[in-house]
Design an enzyme around this catalytic site. Structure first.
Site, PDB file in Angstrom:
ATOM      1  N   ASP A  13       1.644   2.962   9.480  1.00 44.06           N
ATOM      2  CA  ASP A  13       1.676   4.396   9.937  1.00 44.06           C
ATOM      3  C   ASP A  13       0.380   4.932  10.353  1.00 44.06           C
ATOM      4  OD1 ASP A  13       4.532   4.475   9.319  1.00 44.06           O
ATOM      5  OD2 ASP A  13       4.013   4.921   7.190  1.00 44.06           O
ATOM      6  N   LYS A  16      -0.509   3.067  15.014  1.00 44.53           N
ATOM      7  CA  LYS A  16      -0.899   1.892  15.798  1.00 44.53           C
ATOM      8  C   LYS A  16      -0.100   1.984  17.090  1.00 44.53           C
ATOM      9  CE  LYS A  16       1.166  -0.743  13.018  1.00 44.53           C
ATOM     10  NZ  LYS A  16       1.339  -0.015  11.788  1.00 44.53           N
ATOM     11  N   ASN A  38      12.439  -1.857  10.699  1.00 42.01           N
ATOM     12  CA  ASN A  38      11.808  -1.108   9.774  1.00 42.01           C
ATOM     13  C   ASN A  38      10.312  -0.242  10.286  1.00 42.01           C
ATOM     14  OD1 ASN A  38      10.521  -3.512  10.013  1.00 42.01           O
ATOM     15  ND2 ASN A  38      10.088  -3.950   7.980  1.00 42.01           N
ATOM     16  N   GLY A  40       8.045   1.749  12.912  1.00 43.38           N
ATOM     17  CA  GLY A  40       8.573   3.117  13.787  1.00 43.38           C
ATOM     18  C   GLY A  40       7.174   3.249  14.643  1.00 43.38           C
ATOM     19  N   HIS A  41       7.122   3.256  16.009  1.00 45.96           N
ATOM     20  CA  HIS A  41       6.106   3.498  16.731  1.00 45.96           C
ATOM     21  C   HIS A  41       6.279   4.804  17.609  1.00 45.96           C
ATOM     22  CE1 HIS A  41       4.390  -0.760  17.219  1.00 45.96           C
ATOM     23  NE2 HIS A  41       4.041  -0.189  16.074  1.00 45.96           N
ATOM     24  N   ARG A 142      17.579 -20.719   5.167  1.00 47.21           N
ATOM     25  CA  ARG A 142      18.086 -21.418   6.071  1.00 47.21           C
ATOM     26  C   ARG A 142      19.617 -21.320   6.459  1.00 47.21           C
ATOM     27  NH1 ARG A 142      15.113 -26.306   3.552  1.00 47.21           N
ATOM     28  NH2 ARG A 142      15.577 -24.773   1.718  1.00 47.21           N
ATOM     29  N   GLN A 223       4.058  -2.915  10.760  1.00 45.52           N
ATOM     30  CA  GLN A 223       3.730  -2.900   9.231  1.00 45.52           C
ATOM     31  C   GLN A 223       2.189  -2.727   9.279  1.00 45.52           C
ATOM     32  OE1 GLN A 223       6.869  -4.867   9.787  1.00 45.52           O
ATOM     33  NE2 GLN A 223       7.750  -2.829   9.650  1.00 45.52           N
TER      34      GLN A 223
HETATM   35  P1  IMP Z   1      10.980  -3.241   4.030  1.00 44.44           P
HETATM   36  O1  IMP Z   1      10.183  -3.365   5.009  1.00 44.44           O
HETATM   37  O2  IMP Z   1      12.168  -2.141   4.603  1.00 44.44           O
HETATM   38  O3  IMP Z   1      11.586  -3.980   3.147  1.00 44.44           O
HETATM   39  O4  IMP Z   1      10.216  -2.118   3.278  1.00 44.44           O
HETATM   40  C1  IMP Z   1       9.030  -2.531   2.318  1.00 44.44           C
HETATM   41  C2  IMP Z   1       7.966  -1.690   2.080  1.00 44.44           C
HETATM   42  O5  IMP Z   1       7.350  -1.490   3.459  1.00 44.44           O
HETATM   43  C3  IMP Z   1       8.483  -0.175   1.718  1.00 44.44           C
HETATM   44  O6  IMP Z   1       7.372   0.137   1.046  1.00 44.44           O
HETATM   45  C4  IMP Z   1       8.318   0.581   3.209  1.00 44.44           C
HETATM   46  O7  IMP Z   1       8.194   1.653   3.034  1.00 44.44           O
HETATM   47  C5  IMP Z   1       7.345  -0.255   3.928  1.00 44.44           C
HETATM   48  N1  IMP Z   1       7.490  -0.270   5.226  1.00 44.44           N
HETATM   49  C6  IMP Z   1       8.123  -1.171   5.850  1.00 44.44           C
HETATM   50  N2  IMP Z   1       7.976  -0.755   7.186  1.00 44.44           N
HETATM   51  C7  IMP Z   1       6.754   0.044   7.124  1.00 44.44           C
HETATM   52  C8  IMP Z   1       6.337   0.460   8.523  1.00 44.44           C
HETATM   53  O8  IMP Z   1       6.466   0.612   9.677  1.00 44.44           O
HETATM   54  N3  IMP Z   1       5.272   1.869   8.152  1.00 44.44           N
HETATM   55  C9  IMP Z   1       4.931   1.906   6.919  1.00 44.44           C
HETATM   56  N4  IMP Z   1       5.824   1.435   5.652  1.00 44.44           N
HETATM   57  C10 IMP Z   1       6.464   0.472   6.068  1.00 44.44           C
END
Ligand code: IMP
Length: 424
Positions: A13, A16, A38, A40-41, A142, A223
């Site tokens: 966050d 980016k 997971n 979000g842009h 796999r 991420q």
């Molecule tokens: P997951 O990727 O849903 O398995 O979450 C694992 C950890 O990564 C958690 O703490 C989420 O909040 C964090 N996370 C996953 N994707 C993002 C992102 O795009 N931005 C910020 N944190 C993320």
């Protein structure tokens, strides 16, 4: 050539999306290589807000080739609603391609993500519950279902039968959850496959050919470094490699293709989900940063935890990603704070001071930030047109961050719009 990678340098966050969007406007090819929805842009263009989760930001440019590499885990249901939403706003998706090797997020992945988080109780990771971890588990086990399978009904039916039967057993016997009607899942996902089949293409080949043809490529990270499965704050991490090196395996390109790696960080720090956060502010300054900076998750809407800029973390990021430069976002959010603190090192319980980010949670436990303090600024900087125009205290802050992180700061973000970026 050139081929730029943009990676997050903190816990995600970092804004980016905006940097990616600016570079996407100069790129002919934009590639996503890991993670899933997971991410979000948020991209703001001429006041129009676009929230993208899986589709590369280059999609906003009609001639840009947008590629989703083998390292991505793709939820077809969400992906199709993203496609529909873009198309309903007049954005064409004809230049979008998905690698046949990309893993598909199945409904049981989403359910298992929630069930295992619940099972962990207070030790939960705080995932986005999008099924990301369980989808990567199946990839490495796999037994994953891939884009190719999704688009070939006989293969899909067979794979759903074998994998789905096992998943149903796990869900019901281990977690007491609800089993899936596998015929229904097959019917639903066969339809998704029909819709997505025209988008399937070999992204490794397309990227290689684009590079050979001298096209400008941008690899957009999702991420961030501290969420990397190996080099992040394990186990409070995601299940992929958001590092620059992850781009090569997630796309199928050699490391020599890459010419430039840009890290993105905020002028302070945030994180969502659980896990250590040495510079966290549980006070009114932290609340103010959250409010002014609009620090609520794009994907889940969760309030983000906020804290001071941590140079130990960003130095770690400079090293593990081999950053060539940094973009520092959201400097405007800090306006109105009398003093700005930056963590320069950690003090251990025995009184010794360390400058490198510890590799384990145990090493991080009890680490106290050692701060340097700078004078804040009160001016509204969101309309500045050049770095030189910024108030002296802003310039000093950025120059200090540059020195402390050991990396050139090439861009400074002063607001959400595409135009609110100062290039140095
Ligand atoms: P997951 O990727 O849903 O398995 O979450 C694992 C950890 O990564 C958690 O703490 C989420 O909040 C964090 N996370 C996953 N994707 C993002 C992102 O795009 N931005 C910020 N944190 C993320």
């Amino acid at each position: 050539m050139p081929a730029n990678i943009v990676v997050g340098s903190q816990w995600g966050d970092e804004g980016k999306g905006k940097i990616i969007d600016i570079l996407a406007s100069r790129a002919e090819v934009v590639v996503r290589s890991q993670g899933g929805n997971n991410a979000g842009h948020t991209v703001v263009n001429n006041g129009e807000v676009y929230k993208l989760h899986l589709i590369p930001s280059g999609i906003l440019y009609p001639d840009t080739l947008c590629l989703i590499g083998a390292g991505v885990v793709l939820d077809p249901k969400d992906f199709i609603s993203e496609l529909d939403s873009l198309e309903s706003r007049g954005i064409s998706t004809k230049n979008l391609k998905i690698d046949p090797r990309a893993q598909i997020v199945m409904p049981w992945h989403i359910q298992l993500d929630g069930l295992s988080e619940k099972f962990r109780g207070n030790s939960d990771i705080g995932t986005t519950k999008r099924g990301i971890g369980p989808a990567y588990m199946d990839k490495y086990e796999r037994c994953g279902i891939r884009m190719y399978d999704l688009c070939h009904p006989e293969v899909l039916a067979e794979k759903i039968k074998s994998t789905g039967t096992l998943k149903n057993k796990i869900i019901t016997a281990v977690y007491n959850g609800d089993a899936y009607d596998l015929d229904k899942v097959t019917a639903e996902y066969t339809e998704y496959g029909k819709r997505l089949a025209p988008y399937m293409d070999d992204v490794s080949v397309l990227t290689y050919e684009a590079d050979k043809a001298g096209k400008t490529i941008m690899f957009e990270g999702a991420q961030a470094t501290l969420l990397d499965i190996d080099f992040g704050t394990y186990p409070y991490v995601t299940s992929s490699h958001p590092l620059s090196a992850g781009v090569c395996v997630g796309t199928g390109v050699g490391p020599k293709t890459i010419t430039n790696v840009i890290g993105v960080a905020k002028a302070y720090t945030t994180r969502v989900g659980k896990g250590p956060f040495p510079t966290e502010l549980n006070d009114e300054i932290g609340d103010k940063i959250r409010k002014v900076g609009g620090e609520f998750g794009t994907t889940t809407g969760r309030p983000r935890r906020t804290g001071w800029f941590d140079a130990v973390i960003v130095r770690h990021s400079v090293r593990v990603n081999g950053l060539d430069s940094l973009a520092i976002n959201k400097l405007d959010t800090l306006s109105g704070l009398e003093k700005l603190k930056v963590c320069v090192a950690y003090k251990l319980p025995d009184g010794s001071v360390i400058e490198n980010f510890p590799p384990t949670l145990e090493g991080l436990a009890g680490c106290e930030p050692v701060y340097e303090e700078f004078d804040g600024f009160n001016e509204d900087i969101s309309n500045a047109k050049s770095f030189d125009e910024l108030p002296q205290n802003c310039k000093t802050y950025i120059e200090k961050l540059e020195e402390l992180c050991g990396c050139h700061i090439s861009m400074v973000g002063i607001g959400p719009d595409r135009s609110q970026i100062l290039e140095r």
